[in-house]
Design a protein around this motif. Structure first.
Motif, PDB file in Angstrom:
ATOM      1  N   ALA A 184      37.679  83.218 -17.411  1.00  0.00           N
ATOM      2  CA  ALA A 184      36.891  83.551 -15.947  1.00  0.00           C
ATOM      3  C   ALA A 184      35.496  82.738 -16.549  1.00  0.00           C
ATOM      4  O   ALA A 184      34.991  83.147 -17.604  1.00  0.00           O
ATOM      5  CB  ALA A 184      36.147  84.734 -16.260  1.00  0.00           C
ATOM      6  N   GLY A 185      35.481  81.914 -16.189  1.00  0.00           N
ATOM      7  CA  GLY A 185      34.136  80.452 -16.797  1.00  0.00           C
ATOM      8  C   GLY A 185      32.878  81.540 -15.863  1.00  0.00           C
ATOM      9  O   GLY A 185      33.337  82.485 -14.820  1.00  0.00           O
ATOM     10  N   GLU A 186      31.759  81.260 -16.259  1.00  0.00           N
ATOM     11  CA  GLU A 186      30.576  80.710 -15.761  1.00  0.00           C
ATOM     12  C   GLU A 186      30.681  81.385 -13.678  1.00  0.00           C
ATOM     13  O   GLU A 186      29.591  82.413 -13.671  1.00  0.00           O
ATOM     14  CB  GLU A 186      28.954  80.663 -15.929  1.00  0.00           C
ATOM     15  N   ARG A 187      30.968  79.996 -13.702  1.00  0.00           N
ATOM     16  CA  ARG A 187      31.099  80.092 -12.396  1.00  0.00           C
ATOM     17  C   ARG A 187      31.939  81.044 -11.183  1.00  0.00           C
ATOM     18  O   ARG A 187      31.913  82.010 -10.354  1.00  0.00           O
ATOM     19  CB  ARG A 187      31.697  78.943 -10.984  1.00  0.00           C
ATOM     20  N   ILE A 188      32.966  82.006 -12.164  1.00  0.00           N
ATOM     21  CA  ILE A 188      34.457  82.422 -11.473  1.00  0.00           C
ATOM     22  C   ILE A 188      33.506  83.831 -11.171  1.00  0.00           C
ATOM     23  O   ILE A 188      33.495  84.854 -11.105  1.00  0.00           O
ATOM     24  CB  ILE A 188      35.523  82.441 -12.216  1.00  0.00           C
ATOM     25  N   VAL A 189      32.931  84.166 -12.336  1.00  0.00           N
ATOM     26  CA  VAL A 189      32.566  85.434 -13.049  1.00  0.00           C
ATOM     27  C   VAL A 189      31.046  85.900 -12.302  1.00  0.00           C
ATOM     28  O   VAL A 189      31.278  86.574 -11.597  1.00  0.00           O
ATOM     29  CB  VAL A 189      31.671  85.072 -14.184  1.00  0.00           C
ATOM     30  N   GLU A 190      30.854  84.630 -11.810  1.00  0.00           N
ATOM     31  CA  GLU A 190      29.388  84.917 -10.742  1.00  0.00           C
ATOM     32  C   GLU A 190      30.002  85.160  -9.672  1.00  0.00           C
ATOM     33  O   GLU A 190      29.982  85.770  -8.312  1.00  0.00           O
ATOM     34  CB  GLU A 190      28.283  83.415 -10.262  1.00  0.00           C
ATOM     35  N   LEU A 191      31.288  83.996  -8.828  1.00  0.00           N
ATOM     36  CA  LEU A 191      31.728  84.639  -7.660  1.00  0.00           C
ATOM     37  C   LEU A 191      32.280  85.924  -7.415  1.00  0.00           C
ATOM     38  O   LEU A 191      32.578  86.959  -6.447  1.00  0.00           O
ATOM     39  CB  LEU A 191      32.538  83.836  -7.391  1.00  0.00           C
ATOM     40  N   LEU A 192      33.219  86.352  -8.382  1.00  0.00           N
ATOM     41  CA  LEU A 192      33.863  88.055  -8.672  1.00  0.00           C
ATOM     42  C   LEU A 192      32.719  88.992  -8.923  1.00  0.00           C
ATOM     43  O   LEU A 192      32.583  90.211  -7.507  1.00  0.00           O
ATOM     44  CB  LEU A 192      34.983  87.975 -10.001  1.00  0.00           C
ATOM     45  N   THR A 193      31.345  88.995  -9.020  1.00  0.00           N
ATOM     46  CA  THR A 193      30.672  89.861  -9.385  1.00  0.00           C
ATOM     47  C   THR A 193      30.127  89.973  -7.687  1.00  0.00           C
ATOM     48  O   THR A 193      29.903  91.295  -7.898  1.00  0.00           O
ATOM     49  CB  THR A 193      29.322  90.086 -10.409  1.00  0.00           C
ATOM     50  N   GLY A 194      29.957  88.959  -7.206  1.00  0.00           N
ATOM     51  CA  GLY A 194      28.666  88.751  -6.285  1.00  0.00           C
ATOM     52  C   GLY A 194      29.935  89.298  -5.294  1.00  0.00           C
ATOM     53  O   GLY A 194      29.630  89.942  -4.115  1.00  0.00           O
ATOM     54  N   GLY A 195      31.267  89.516  -5.032  1.00  0.00           N
ATOM     55  CA  GLY A 195      32.113  89.717  -4.097  1.00  0.00           C
ATOM     56  C   GLY A 195      32.778  90.860  -3.995  1.00  0.00           C
ATOM     57  O   GLY A 195      33.459  91.467  -3.763  1.00  0.00           O
TER      58      GLY A 195
END
Length: 86
Positions: free
Chosen positions: A65-76
């Protein structure tokens, strides 16, 4: 991984966020709710990953999980485990 954001509110309830995912084993493609994922954030790119169980074949899938994936998953609303190094 792509994200389908579902933010419809009905009678004070928010619908779950759905994420599109794929299994590298059976090549199944599906949408999973945020509670189907786990996110582990480590000290490096090698130790930061998300995981889920394929609903088609039952295989445990673990992906970086790169930065963008981390951002999407935590935001979701995906449950997150922060790994500490001592």
């Amino acid at each position: 991984m792509t994200t389908t954001m579902v933010t419809t509110t009905l009678a004070g309830m928010t619908a779950p966020v759905l994420f599109k995912a794929a299994c590298p084993e059976c090549r199944g493609r599906f949408e999973l709710a945020s509670d189907a994922f786990r996110l582990a954030i480590g000290a490096s790119r090698r130790t930061t990953f998300y995981s889920f169980t394929c609903p088609d074949c039952g295989r445990a899938v673990r992906r970086p999980a790169g930065e963008r994936i981390v951002e999407l998953l935590t935001g979701g609303g995906v449950r997150t485990l922060r790994l500490h190094t001592g």
